[in-house]
Enzyme design. Structure first.
Site, mmCIF file in Angstrom:
data_model
loop_
_atom_site.group_PDB
_atom_site.id
_atom_site.type_symbol
_atom_site.label_atom_id
_atom_site.label_comp_id
_atom_site.label_asym_id
_atom_site.label_seq_id
_atom_site.Cartn_x
_atom_site.Cartn_y
_atom_site.Cartn_z
ATOM 1 C CG ASP A 144 9.428 13.780 5.364
ATOM 2 O OD1 ASP A 144 9.436 14.799 4.648
ATOM 3 O OD2 ASP A 144 9.116 12.653 4.957
ATOM 4 C CB VAL B 248 4.262 0.697 3.670
ATOM 5 C CG1 VAL B 248 3.344 0.603 4.872
ATOM 6 C CG2 VAL B 248 5.378 1.683 3.938
ATOM 7 N N GLY C 147 11.994 1.504 2.542
ATOM 8 C CA GLY C 147 11.238 0.270 2.636
ATOM 9 C C GLY C 147 9.923 0.316 1.908
ATOM 10 C CB ILE D 112 -0.971 0.014 1.196
ATOM 11 C CG1 ILE D 112 -0.255 -0.307 2.486
ATOM 12 C CG2 ILE D 112 -2.104 -0.961 0.974
ATOM 13 C CD1 ILE D 112 -1.147 -0.240 3.719
#
Length: 1010
Positions: A224, A114, A112, A106
């Site tokens: 972020d 998810v 990475g 998703i």
């Protein structure tokens, strides 16, 4: 072997890649030959990036540029997943990562991918989000950063920050993080979809600031922040996500950081990056202040702060470092064509205004002034020129919402005067009109003077009548008049109530006022029946005489609702309080302290019925209203809400949140109330309770001692409040394993309540219950059974056989009979408890599940294992997925079921239940709590029975150390853990330690429970 990617090499890699991705064929090859001359490793890395870039997948270039993506944000966004992420990934769909099964991708981030994942084992089913580090990223620095990401999340425990559930390394060596999956929308989309006005957006934004401030207090800079990393749930609660590139303010605490004064890999999202981030400068909390400024700019205007003519990153970075942002009030009416390079679908000024429930001209006017200055101060180029903290940014917004001067504007006389006039427009207008019409008013008052005199005389007569009544009432308490009879407060109230109803019927206004006052006095004595009777009489008078308006009616209805809540007549209480709330809104408008108090009373009804999510939502709505009151957040209405929220969080086991709320309550009440105010003592006591429940006895004791001192000093030794303070301190000593210190406190509280309330009052049942528990801990179990039976009979006689307090006393009596080995009697009591709770609360109520669990544990003692297992599985099915269930109660059921499977020879089946019990308790309990240590010790036995000795040893020894430190010698829970340690050391062949543990067991059995 590939060279490690230090910061300088990452930047070199980025430059070469950016130049090469715009070239084709021979031109690209020539560029790579020249740029990577003599460095085949660098050449290969760039080629890999280009290949991934052309494949359409998230590239490592994006990692270097800083689009680290969402640790959880992308994972949580239903319907807003990364368009570049496919729904499946060959070779991983269906893979098990620990107990979690990967379902579909998703989202993708720089470090990475998810996945939506489901925990699917014998313990339970639950949907989560899992971030797996990219399999191709073997660089030690990135692996260290991924590990740091997990560590950062583990330090953060705040209702506005997505929760870390688990983490580790998969069987293939891939690091992963498991997070709660948040269903919500990015904050900008949420606000636009709901057409939230500017005030509502500012209130929501302040909640985000609170979460960021918490992270900063935990020494974490997010780095972020952007709308996509702030999801708002359907309940309107913002959740801060994605700490994938967060930085610990103390870099020694985070592996993989480049150092104290540099940004290392310059990981950031350019649109929300501060100038110092873009330049590669020092990372501080000011970077997050800047990013919040950009987010606030977009929430208010629908535009980005900087205009650009092109779409490349270098131009954006130049704008961030050199260009001054437009004022929000100007940007909101910007031509959408000006945004064609910065937004894929630019919207018009009219569309933006409609999304903010306004017209463009009105929106410009709303943003002009304070909001322009607040936003631009947050966006200053130099960190020293911005707000020094997120709290100060939030405080300026609060001051703006309350019409007060803000720090972002110069404090000129004209500005401050204008703000004063704005806040007191009616008063100023009236004063001006008074000057103009002074002559006319003089004539007017001359004409009305006789009317005012008549009113004053009537009020004087009324006051005299009340005075005469009170003098006559208190004369009856004079020893000479009472002929030596001691008159208690309750007897005095009874006499007064009779006289009010019989002697003041010719003056209904005075009668109604005194009835209301007496009703409150009865309520303070916990005499609910007469309090309700007097309140009903006052309401009848108020209706017959048309009363004094909706405000007085709302106050009377609130009093009646509070009484009904205390009588456990929750449906009636809810109806009355909703009517009161409507009357208060009619009298005061939607934003008034009475509206807050009534909202809190309604939330209390939900809480008493066990509807905890609904109660929490209602309390937060009350807090939202209190934030708009004059003087917010320092209002007594807000303090009341914080106090009630803190109490709810104590009940839910969310101790850190409880402490945060109660500290705020203490702060506000200390600021607003006199030094010896009772309300201040109440808040201190609740805070002490929160620390006690958390297991932090060192912090709890001075608060509870101070609470008792204040109660004695202010209210004396014959006050129910003093008795409550005694019981709270006694609970601390009992929980700390010092029942000898608890006993005299409970006995004193019982003596006070017996004198004040009488022996038949239901309150006595609660105190007797506490006394029985302390006696049991002292080993006086037979005596404790006698006291518990008296508590049961008192509660039954006072409240009736179907009251929840009766079920509580039945349950406690059963547990004491069980401790004495009188299993058949205990079974009868447990079954009566179960039947009563089912009849009064419903088949699926959380209390019913705990009744089933208690009965099952009794059956385990009776070796009726099949019946016990059936009841425990039934209880677990009722608790799983029920938001009203206390996590600690769920953990108790899981522990009991896991333990049962272990002792019946099915250790492998019991292990997942015990692991989940540990996980549930670890989420809410203190790391050194007895309950958590017990669950871990039992998990150790499950591993021991499977022959996993080394795993078992570390787990059981650590758990035993906690239990030994927390429990008195001989406590049954400690004794059972000691027996498990004997088994462990025998299995390890450590005969010396096994013998030492047997010596401890030989000292004799203790008291308590497991």
């Amino acid at each position: 072997m590939a060279r490690p990617l230090d910061p300088e090499r990452w930047q070199q890699l980025e430059r070469i890649f950016e130049a090469a991705r715009g070239l084709q064929g021979d031109l690209r090859r020539k560029h790579l030959d020249e740029a990577c001359a003599g460095d085949p490793d660098l050449r290969q890395r760039v080629a890999d990036l280009l290949r991934e870039d052309e494949s359409g997948e998230e590239s490592l270039a994006d990692q270097v540029r800083g689009a680290v993506g969402s640790l959880l944000g992308t994972a949580s966004r239903l319907g807003s997943a990364d368009p570049g992420a496919s729904s499946t990934e060959p070779g991983l769909g269906g893979t098990l990562i620990g107990p979690y099964r990967l379902e579909d991708v998703i989202g993708r981030g720089g470090m990475g991918t998810v996945w939506r994942a489901v925990r699917d084992d014998e313990a339970y089913k639950k949907e989560v989000a899992i971030k797996l580090m990219h399999r191709g990223l073997h660089d030690p620095g990135l692996r260290a950063r991924f590990a740091a990401e997990r560590q950062i999340l583990a330090t953060l425990d705040h209702s506005g920050i997505a929760r870390l559930i688990d983490g580790g390394t998969s069987a293939s060596g891939t690091p992963y993080v498991v997070m709660e999956r948040i269903e919500g929308r990015p904050i900008d989309r949420y606000c636009d979809a709901g057409r939230l006005g500017i005030e509502a957006r500012l209130v929501l934004f302040r909640q985000v600031c609170d979460a960021v401030s918490y992270a900063h207090r935990s020494l974490v800079v997010h780095r972020d922040l952007k709308p996509g990393n702030i999801l708002v749930t359907a309940e309107g609660v913002p959740k801060l996500l994605d700490f994938g590139i967060a930085k610990l303010v103390d870099p020694s605490g985070q592996p993989g950081e480049a150092g104290e004064t540099t940004t290392g890999l310059r990981l950031l999202t350019p649109e929300y990056a501060s100038p110092e981030q873009v330049r590669g400068g020092t990372i501080t909390t000011s970077c997050d202040v800047y990013a919040l400024g950009v987010i606030l700019y977009e929430l208010l205007t629908g535009r980005h702060p900087y205009r650009r003519t092109g779409g490349d990153r270098l131009e954006l970075e130049r704008a961030i470092c050199e260009q001054e942002p437009e004022r929000p009030s100007t940007a909101v009416s910007r031509d959408p064509q000006d945004d064609r390079t910065t937004a894929p679908n630019p919207v018009s000024a009219d569309d933006i205004s409609r999304a903010r429930d306004s017209a463009t001209s009105l929106l410009r006017k709303r943003l002009h002034g304070d909001l322009d200055n607040i936003v631009l101060k947050a966006l200053r180029k130099e960190p020293a020129d911005r707000y020094a903290s997120v709290d100060l940014l939030s405080e300026d917004i609060r001051r703006h919402l309350n019409g007060m001067p803000v720090a972002a504007r110069p404090a000129t006389l004209r500005y401050r005067t204008g703000k004063f006039v704005s806040r007191h427009r009616r008063g100023i207008g009236a004063a001006t009109a008074g000057v103009i019409l002074v002559v006319s008013l003089a004539v007017f008052y001359a004409a009305r003077l006789s009317e005012a005199r008549r009113r004053a005389e009537a009020e004087a007569r009324s006051s005299a009548r009340v005075s005469d009544f009170l003098v006559d009432l208190f004369r009856s308490a004079d020893p000479m008049e009472a002929r030596g009879e001691a008159i208690s407060a309750r007897q005095l109230l009874d006499r007064g109530a009779r006289r009010i109803q019989s002697g003041l019927s010719e003056d209904p206004a005075i009668q109604e006022r005194l009835l209301r006052t007496m009703a409150r006095a009865y309520l303070n004595l916990s005499a609910l029946d007469p309090s309700l009777d007097l309140t009903d009489a006052a309401l009848a008078l108020e209706e017959r005489t048309d009363g004094e308006g909706p405000a007085e009616r709302a106050a009377l209805l609130r009093l009646r609702g509070t009484i009904l809540t205390g009588m456990a007549r929750y449906d009636e209480a809810r109806t009355i309080l909703q009517t009161a709330l409507q009357a208060a809104r009619e009298a005061y408008g939607p934003r008034h302290e009475e509206v807050v108090y009534l909202g809190n009373e309604l939330a209390q009804v939900d809480e008493m019925e066990g509807h905890y999510p609904a109660a929490e939502k209602a309390y937060l709505e009350s807090l939202h209203v209190s934030d708009s009151l004059p003087g917010a957040p320092d209002t007594l209405a807000a303090a009341d809400t914080h106090n009630r929220l803190g109490s709810l969080y104590i009940a839910l086991g969310r101790h850190d949140e409880a402490i945060q709320r109660l500290k705020e309550c203490v702060r506000v009440r200390q600021h607003l109330l006199e030094e010896n105010a009772v309300e201040k003592a109440v808040c201190l006591s609740r805070l002490g309770e929160a620390y006690r429940e958390k297991g932090d006895y060192v912090s709890a004791e001075p608060l509870l001692v101070e609470d008792l001192r204040l109660s004695r000093e202010i209210l004396g030794g014959d006050s129910r409040t003093t008795a409550d303070s005694l019981l709270r301190l006694a609970s601390l000593y009992k929980q700390r394993g010092e029942p000898g210190r608890a006993l005299p406190l409970v006995e004193e509280a019982l003596s006070i309540d017996t004198r004040v309330l009488g022996e038949a009052h239901p309150r006595l049942a609660d105190v007797l219950n506490d006394l029985a528990n302390v006696l049991e801990d002292l080993g006086r179990t037979e005596e404790s059974v006698t006291v518990q039976r008296k508590a049961l009979s008192t509660a039954t006689a006072a409240l009736g056989p179907d009251h929840p307090a009766v079920a509580t006393n039945l349950n406690n009596l059963a547990s004491k009979l069980k401790a004495l080995g009188r299993y058949e009697e205990a079974e009868t009591m447990y079954r009566r408890t179960l039947e009563l709770d089912r009849r009064t609360l419903g088949e699926k109520h959380p209390y019913v599940a705990m009744d089933l669990c208690n009965l099952a544990v009794l059956y385990m003692s009776m070796r009726r294992h099949a019946e016990a297992e059936r009841l425990l599985r039934e209880a677990l099915a009722m608790q799983d997925g029920n938001p009203d269930v206390n996590p600690d109660n769920l953990a108790t059921t899981l522990t009991s079921l896991g333990n049962l499977l272990v002792i019946t020879g099915r250790a492998a089946l019991g292990e997942p239940f015990l692991r989940r019990a540990v996980q549930e308790r670890a989420a809410v309990a203190a790391p050194d709590s007895v309950s958590l240590a017990t669950s871990r010790s039992l998990l150790g036995r499950a591993l021991l029975n499977q022959g996993r000795l080394e795993e078992t040893r570390s787990l059981m020894e650590a758990s035993y150390d906690v239990l030994k430190a927390k429990l008195p010698a001989g406590h049954i829970t400690l004794r059972r853990a000691t027996e498990r340690m004997v088994d462990l050391y025998e299995a390890l062949g450590d005969t010396e330690k096994a013998a030492a543990m047997r010596d401890l067991l030989a000292q004799g059995p203790g008291q308590g429970w497991e």
